[in-house]
Design an enzyme around this catalytic site. Structure first.
Site, PDB file in Angstrom:
ATOM      1  CG  ASP A  70     -13.866  10.242 -24.331  1.00  0.00           C
ATOM      2  OD1 ASP A  70     -12.665   9.888 -24.322  1.00  0.00           O
ATOM      3  OD2 ASP A  70     -14.259  11.325 -24.797  1.00  0.00           O
ATOM      4  NE  ARG A 104     -11.235  11.514 -26.267  1.00  0.00           N
ATOM      5  CZ  ARG A 104     -11.829  12.384 -27.084  1.00  0.00           C
ATOM      6  NH1 ARG A 104     -11.149  12.908 -28.084  1.00  0.00           N
ATOM      7  NH2 ARG A 104     -13.073  12.738 -26.892  1.00  0.00           N
TER       8      ARG A 104
END
Ligand SMILES: [Zn+2]
Length: 211
Positions: free
Chosen positions: A143, A145
């Site tokens: 991930d 983000r």
């Protein structure tokens, strides 16, 4: 503390622009305040859509969805993920609450690894890997983000405290780390399809999502 926040907003948001955007949502016309933001890096752009009902109290805590862009899901309604269903459920809540905000982050495609890597990971999942292991296999982060721009947008909107529409505890923590007070995490429930059952199960078991 307040002066720090203002400083970081100035640092992180390079450009912003604003208009009124009428949209069609589930058969009705909805007027939204649309604001586009660009971070220091030009590809880091976001759209904030703000719904505010008439005669709303100033101290109303906004209901906010920070939505990671997904070309396959959001636009083409792919059944491999639950992005479209979550976006629709979020828009439903946002447009029917006193103050609702959707922050859409296109550069979060594929949990931040981009469209090509996402499709490469899909191909590996077809061979049996789950979403986490597929990302490890292609050498991409599980991930990638970041939520700093989303947090700065909330500060820019004068919304340092929010009720967050999300099943993802990491998103709550990331916004809190940027100084946003998340007073409530509001879950979004969507129906699984035969194609995204494993994707949702991996989110629940390996990424601690509340599903
Ligand atoms: Zn998706």
């Amino acid at each position: 503390m307040k002066s720090n926040v203002v400083t970081s907003v100035e640092m992180k948001i390079d450009w912003s622009a604003q208009t009124i955007l009428p949209i069609e949502f589930r058969g009705r016309e909805v007027m939204l305040d649309a604001r586009a933001y660009q971070g220091v890096e030009p590809h880091v752009q976001a759209l904030a859509l703000i719904h505010r009902a008439k005669d709303t109290a100033n101290d109303e805590i906004p209901l906010v969805r920070v939505h990671s862009g997904c070309v396959t899901g959001d636009i083409f309604h792919s059944l491999k993920c639950d992005c479209y269903a979550q976006l629709q459920a979020a828009m439903d809540r946002i447009t029917s609450t006193p103050v609702g905000v959707l922050i859409y982050l296109p550069y979060h495609e594929g949990r931040g690894i981009g469209l090509v890597n996402k499709i490469r990971a899909y191909a590996l999942q077809d061979q049996g890997l789950d979403t986490v292991d597929a990302n490890i296999e292609i050498g991409a982060p599980i991930d990638a983000r970041e939520y700093d721009l989303a947090a700065h947008i909330l500060f820019d909107l004068g919304m340092p405290e929010v009720r967050l529409l999300s099943n993802n505890p990491a998103k709550v923590e990331a916004l809190r780390a940027e100084g946003i007070k998340v007073s409530e995490q509001v879950a979004i429930h969507t129906e699984p399809s035969i194609y995204n059952k494993r994707y949702l199960e991996t989110k629940r078991v390996r990424m601690a999502h509340k599903l």
